[in-house]
Scaffold this motif. Structure first.
Motif, mmCIF file in Angstrom:
data_model
loop_
_atom_site.group_PDB
_atom_site.id
_atom_site.type_symbol
_atom_site.label_atom_id
_atom_site.label_comp_id
_atom_site.label_asym_id
_atom_site.label_seq_id
_atom_site.Cartn_x
_atom_site.Cartn_y
_atom_site.Cartn_z
ATOM 1 N N GLU A 138 0.824 -1.203 0.000
ATOM 2 C CA GLU A 138 0.000 0.000 0.000
ATOM 3 C C GLU A 138 0.859 1.254 0.000
ATOM 4 O O GLU A 138 0.543 2.232 -0.694
ATOM 5 C CB GLU A 138 -0.922 -0.017 1.216
ATOM 6 C CG GLU A 138 -2.022 -1.062 1.129
ATOM 7 C CD GLU A 138 -2.797 -1.198 2.412
ATOM 8 O OE1 GLU A 138 -4.003 -0.884 2.428
ATOM 9 O OE2 GLU A 138 -2.192 -1.629 3.427
ATOM 10 N N SER A 141 2.281 1.704 -3.523
ATOM 11 C CA SER A 141 1.278 2.220 -4.454
ATOM 12 C C SER A 141 1.034 3.704 -4.229
ATOM 13 O O SER A 141 0.924 4.480 -5.189
ATOM 14 C CB SER A 141 -0.044 1.446 -4.291
ATOM 15 O OG SER A 141 0.056 0.150 -4.830
ATOM 16 N N ALA A 145 1.787 6.910 -6.923
ATOM 17 C CA ALA A 145 0.608 7.594 -7.463
ATOM 18 C C ALA A 145 0.947 8.829 -8.302
ATOM 19 O O ALA A 145 0.385 9.008 -9.393
ATOM 20 C CB ALA A 145 -0.344 7.963 -6.326
ATOM 21 N N GLN A 228 -4.678 5.415 0.997
ATOM 22 C CA GLN A 228 -5.509 5.112 -0.170
ATOM 23 C C GLN A 228 -5.953 6.361 -0.926
ATOM 24 O O GLN A 228 -6.362 6.269 -2.084
ATOM 25 C CB GLN A 228 -6.732 4.310 0.278
ATOM 26 C CG GLN A 228 -6.399 2.893 0.697
ATOM 27 C CD GLN A 228 -7.529 2.206 1.429
ATOM 28 O OE1 GLN A 228 -8.655 2.706 1.466
ATOM 29 N NE2 GLN A 228 -7.248 1.068 2.039
ATOM 30 N N ILE A 231 -3.709 7.019 -3.873
ATOM 31 C CA ILE A 231 -3.920 5.925 -4.820
ATOM 32 C C ILE A 231 -5.176 6.189 -5.647
ATOM 33 O O ILE A 231 -5.160 6.082 -6.882
ATOM 34 C CB ILE A 231 -4.035 4.576 -4.077
ATOM 35 C CG1 ILE A 231 -2.736 4.250 -3.345
ATOM 36 C CG2 ILE A 231 -4.375 3.455 -5.063
ATOM 37 C CD1 ILE A 231 -2.805 2.998 -2.489
ATOM 38 N N LEU A 280 0.048 0.990 -10.701
ATOM 39 C CA LEU A 280 -0.266 1.685 -9.452
ATOM 40 C C LEU A 280 -1.023 0.775 -8.491
ATOM 41 O O LEU A 280 -0.729 0.741 -7.293
ATOM 42 C CB LEU A 280 -1.102 2.926 -9.768
ATOM 43 C CG LEU A 280 -1.713 3.677 -8.580
ATOM 44 C CD1 LEU A 280 -0.631 4.209 -7.656
ATOM 45 C CD2 LEU A 280 -2.592 4.818 -9.077
ATOM 46 N N MET A 281 -2.004 0.038 -8.995
ATOM 47 C CA MET A 281 -2.896 -0.732 -8.139
ATOM 48 C C MET A 281 -2.329 -2.082 -7.704
ATOM 49 O O MET A 281 -2.709 -2.600 -6.640
ATOM 50 C CB MET A 281 -4.224 -0.969 -8.867
ATOM 51 C CG MET A 281 -5.055 0.276 -9.074
ATOM 52 S SD MET A 281 -5.608 0.982 -7.509
ATOM 53 C CE MET A 281 -6.599 -0.368 -6.859
ATOM 54 N N ALA A 284 -0.785 -2.550 -4.035
ATOM 55 C CA ALA A 284 -1.825 -2.413 -3.008
ATOM 56 C C ALA A 284 -2.813 -3.569 -3.087
ATOM 57 O O ALA A 284 -3.247 -4.092 -2.053
ATOM 58 C CB ALA A 284 -2.555 -1.086 -3.177
#
Length: 315
Positions: A138, A141, A145, A228, A231, A280-281, A284
């Motif tokens: 996490e 990520s 971002a 988050q 993200i 990016l994802m 996470a």
């Protein structure tokens, strides 16, 4: 897509920000609370239920306030400027996500992430840091971002210079939208790092190991919510750049006499944006699938048995 449809989708996203207490505005959703407790992996005795619910209600209330205010401002802005299509819809969605995240930050700064704001403190064997509460995937990520937002924006701007005709009217709006979303992603990451330090610097008050473990879970959830934010902003920024290029390329005046060229440019932009979102994802997502909410317990309370601490208090 029509603005009204985007508003309906955004309203659903807004409601999802407060699944347990609806921000303290309605009856407690015991089913959602049960899911929350099971995912946390800790027993919840009666004497900790009310403090936990108050903490959840405070976080959800601020998230609802922030998301609702952001949504209202975005809807008014879209109507004033006549953005009744995807342009206004993306603005509304961005505003809900950013506003909800900002509300979560305010909840943290006000102390709503804590299970107990005063009282005794239990000593730890060692100091905690951000990586004890948020998984490496996490964190990776979140820190990727800005790159995931910036690369599609730059590629999109370059691709649009290759068009055989002048820019379409949509270009001005979506260029600004894409770069605004990119800038907000960078700001979200900076704010995340700063607020996380403030959270970690605050003392944790607890009368037992179980209460401290629950406070760790609450703290971890707030920190994960912070992480988050960049993200989500990075994903929306990448999609904004993709839509920016797409709306220009499907314009009949642009496509006229350049069907093959616009198709190739569109495929390149789709690939770049897709890879940016995937890259990016992925870190996470791997962490979420492995049990992101229980990460803090594995990190700080591995092998601990809370059965003794879970005994009910007698009045």
């Amino acid at each position: 897509m029509d603005l009204a449809i985007w508003i309906a989708i955004s309203a659903g996203v807004l409601a999802a920000l407060a699944p347990i207490t609806q921000g303290g505005l309605r009856k407690i959703n015991d089913k959602e609370l049960g899911k929350y407790v099971r995912k946390a992996g800790l027993p919840l005795p009666t004497h900790l239920r009310e403090p936990l619910l108050q903490r959840i209600a405070g976080r959800e209330r601020w998230a609802l306030y922030g998301g609702a205010i952001g949504m209202a401002l975005a809807v008014v802005t879209s109507l004033v400027f006549g953005w009744r299509d995807t342009t206004g819809g993306m603005l509304v969605m961005l505003a809900v996500v950013f506003g909800g995240s900002l509300g979560g930050v305010i909840a943290i700064l006000s102390g709503s992430h804590q299970l107990r704001r005063e009282g005794p403190r239990m000593a730890r064997a060692q100091a905690t840091e951000l990586s004890d509460f948020v998984s490496r995937g996490e964190l990776l990520s979140a820190r990727l971002a800005p790159i995931a937002a910036l690369v599609p924006a730059i590629v999109g701007a370059v691709l649009l210079t290759m068009l055989p005709h002048g820019p379409a009217p949509e270009l001005t709006w979506w260029t600004g939208m894409a770069w605004t979303a990119t800038g907000l992603t960078v700001l979200a990451l900076i704010a995340t790092e700063l607020v996380a330090r403030l959270v970690l610097a605050r003392p944790q008050h607890a009368e037992s190991r179980l209460e401290l473990a629950w406070d760790d879970v609450c703290r971890a959830e707030s920190l994960r919510g912070l992480v988050q934010t960049p993200i989500a902003m990075g994903v929306l920024a990448a999609l904004s750049s993709l839509i920016m290029v797409g709306l220009v390329l499907i314009n009949p005046d642009i496509r006229s006499g350049a069907m093959q060229q616009t198709f190739i440019l569109g495929m390149v932009m789709l690939a770049v944006s897709g890879l940016a979102v995937l890259g990016l994802m992925l870190p996470a997502l791997m962490s979420w699938l492995s049990g992101g909410r229980s990460f803090v317990l594995r990190q700080l309370w591995a092998g601990e048995d809370f059965s003794t601490d879970a005994r009910e208090r007698t009045c």
